[in-house]
Design a protein around this motif. Structure first.
Motif, short mmCIF file in Angstrom:
data_model
loop_
_atom_site.label_atom_id
_atom_site.label_comp_id
_atom_site.label_asym_id
_atom_site.label_seq_id
_atom_site.Cartn_x
_atom_site.Cartn_y
_atom_site.Cartn_z
N TYR A 177 1.84 -6.90 1.43
CA TYR A 177 2.64 -5.93 0.68
C TYR A 177 3.82 -6.60 -0.01
N TYR A 178 4.00 -6.27 -1.29
CA TYR A 178 5.18 -6.71 -2.04
C TYR A 178 6.24 -5.61 -1.97
N PRO A 179 7.36 -5.84 -1.25
CA PRO A 179 8.42 -4.81 -1.19
C PRO A 179 9.02 -4.51 -2.56
N LYS A 180 9.04 -5.50 -3.42
CA LYS A 180 9.53 -5.33 -4.80
C LYS A 180 8.43 -5.79 -5.75
N PRO A 181 8.32 -5.16 -6.91
CA PRO A 181 7.30 -5.60 -7.87
C PRO A 181 7.50 -7.06 -8.25
N PRO A 182 6.45 -7.88 -8.18
CA PRO A 182 6.60 -9.28 -8.59
C PRO A 182 6.70 -9.39 -10.11
N PRO A 183 7.35 -10.44 -10.61
CA PRO A 183 8.01 -11.50 -9.82
C PRO A 183 9.31 -11.00 -9.21
N SER A 184 9.57 -11.44 -7.99
CA SER A 184 10.76 -11.00 -7.27
C SER A 184 11.16 -12.08 -6.28
N SER A 185 12.44 -12.10 -5.95
CA SER A 185 12.93 -13.05 -4.95
C SER A 185 12.64 -12.56 -3.53
N VAL A 186 12.20 -11.30 -3.42
CA VAL A 186 11.89 -10.72 -2.11
C VAL A 186 10.48 -11.16 -1.70
N SER A 187 10.37 -11.78 -0.56
CA SER A 187 9.09 -12.31 -0.10
C SER A 187 8.14 -11.19 0.31
N PRO A 188 6.83 -11.40 0.10
CA PRO A 188 5.86 -10.41 0.56
C PRO A 188 5.82 -10.36 2.08
N ILE A 189 5.37 -9.23 2.62
CA ILE A 189 5.28 -9.04 4.07
C ILE A 189 3.91 -8.48 4.42
N ARG A 190 3.63 -8.42 5.70
CA ARG A 190 2.45 -7.73 6.21
C ARG A 190 2.94 -6.43 6.86
N LEU A 191 2.46 -5.31 6.37
CA LEU A 191 2.86 -4.03 6.96
C LEU A 191 2.16 -3.83 8.30
N SER A 192 2.80 -3.07 9.17
CA SER A 192 2.21 -2.74 10.47
C SER A 192 2.37 -1.24 10.72
N ARG A 193 1.83 -0.78 11.81
CA ARG A 193 1.93 0.65 12.14
C ARG A 193 3.39 1.08 12.29
N ALA A 194 4.26 0.14 12.57
CA ALA A 194 5.68 0.46 12.75
C ALA A 194 6.37 0.81 11.43
N ASP A 195 5.73 0.43 10.31
CA ASP A 195 6.34 0.71 9.01
C ASP A 195 6.06 2.16 8.61
N SER A 196 7.12 2.89 8.36
CA SER A 196 6.98 4.31 8.04
C SER A 196 6.65 4.50 6.57
N HIS A 197 6.27 5.71 6.23
CA HIS A 197 5.97 6.06 4.84
C HIS A 197 7.17 5.81 3.94
N THR A 198 8.37 6.11 4.45
CA THR A 198 9.56 5.97 3.61
C THR A 198 9.87 4.51 3.28
N SER A 199 9.43 3.58 4.12
CA SER A 199 9.75 2.18 3.88
C SER A 199 8.98 1.62 2.69
N VAL A 200 7.95 2.31 2.24
CA VAL A 200 7.17 1.82 1.11
C VAL A 200 7.27 2.75 -0.10
N LYS A 201 8.24 3.65 -0.08
CA LYS A 201 8.37 4.62 -1.16
C LYS A 201 8.84 3.97 -2.45
N GLU A 202 9.72 2.97 -2.35
CA GLU A 202 10.29 2.35 -3.54
C GLU A 202 9.22 1.63 -4.37
N HIS A 203 8.30 0.97 -3.68
CA HIS A 203 7.19 0.30 -4.36
C HIS A 203 5.90 0.73 -3.66
N PRO A 204 5.22 1.75 -4.18
CA PRO A 204 4.03 2.28 -3.50
C PRO A 204 3.00 1.20 -3.18
N ILE A 205 2.33 1.36 -2.07
CA ILE A 205 1.36 0.36 -1.62
C ILE A 205 0.30 0.11 -2.68
N HIS A 206 -0.20 1.17 -3.31
CA HIS A 206 -1.27 0.97 -4.30
C HIS A 206 -0.79 0.15 -5.49
#
Length: 200
Positions: free
Chosen positions: A79-108
């Motif tokens: 998952y890219y928390p910010k649309p690339p190109p970005s200085s924010v590194s990609p992460i791997r989402l887990s069950r602990a990540d809530s819906h709101t944590s991905v609202k800024e940049h939708p998963i799709h």
């Protein structure tokens, strides 16, 4: 191959009805080639073997691959928390990540950005087949994107690299991109599809 492997392998079956329709009324032969988990050097080696056939005007290649398989059921949640190109590194989402944590940049949208990175690397021109093969391998190592046909694509790039050295100028153009569903939460899943053609 054994019957179980044949039943699990669905790529060519998806294309055969369309191939038959396109060549309706013509006497054609189909040579299926199943490419397994091979490395970069073997992709290049098999590409070299197939290059003479790819250059023939009476031969048509169909390379089958889905793109990203995203979701917990695929064990892939890049998952890219910010649309690339970005200085924010990609992460791997887990069950602990809530819906709101991905609202800024939708998963799709993150999945689309991930897939389009690969599509841009594979586009010829501006890239050569040799560059595309190298950069695609680096991309896969970096993102681990679950492109199931990455090795058939690599074999194609290996063949195109040989033909480039012989003076041909391959052009690869993308014509369509879709996702099976628009993921918005970690519980969702999707498979991406991309279509391209190569001509000289």
């Amino acid at each position: 191959m054994d019957i179980q492997t044949d039943e699990d392998e669905h790529s060519i079956e998806m294309h055969l009805p369309y191939v038959r329709k396109v060549f309706e009324g013509k006497d054609i032969s189909i040579v299926p080639i199943l490419v397994g988990a091979i490395n970069y050097d073997k992709e290049a080696a098999y590409g070299k073997l197939l290059a003479p056939y790819l250059s023939r005007e009476d031969t048509f290649f169909v390379i089958s691959s889905d793109f990203c398989h995203w979701g917990l059921r695929f064990q892939y949640t890049f998952y890219y928390p910010k649309p690339p190109p970005s200085s924010v590194s990609p992460i791997r989402l887990s069950r602990a990540d809530s819906h709101t944590s991905v609202k800024e940049h939708p998963i799709h949208e993150s999945i689309s950005a991930l897939d389009h990175e690969a599509m841009e690397l594979l586009t010829m021109p501006p890239f050569t087949a040799s560059q595309a093969h190298h950069d695609f391998a680096d991309y896969l190592a970096r993102t681990k994107n679950t492109i199931c046909g990455r090795h058939p694509i690599g074999v194609l790039l290996g063949a195109l690299t040989v033909l480039e050295k012989e003076g041909k100028a391959p052009k690869l153009k993308w014509v369509r991109y879709e996702q099976s569903s628009a993921c918005v939460a970690i519980k969702d899943s999707s498979v991406s599809y991309a279509s391209a053609f190569v001509k000289f």
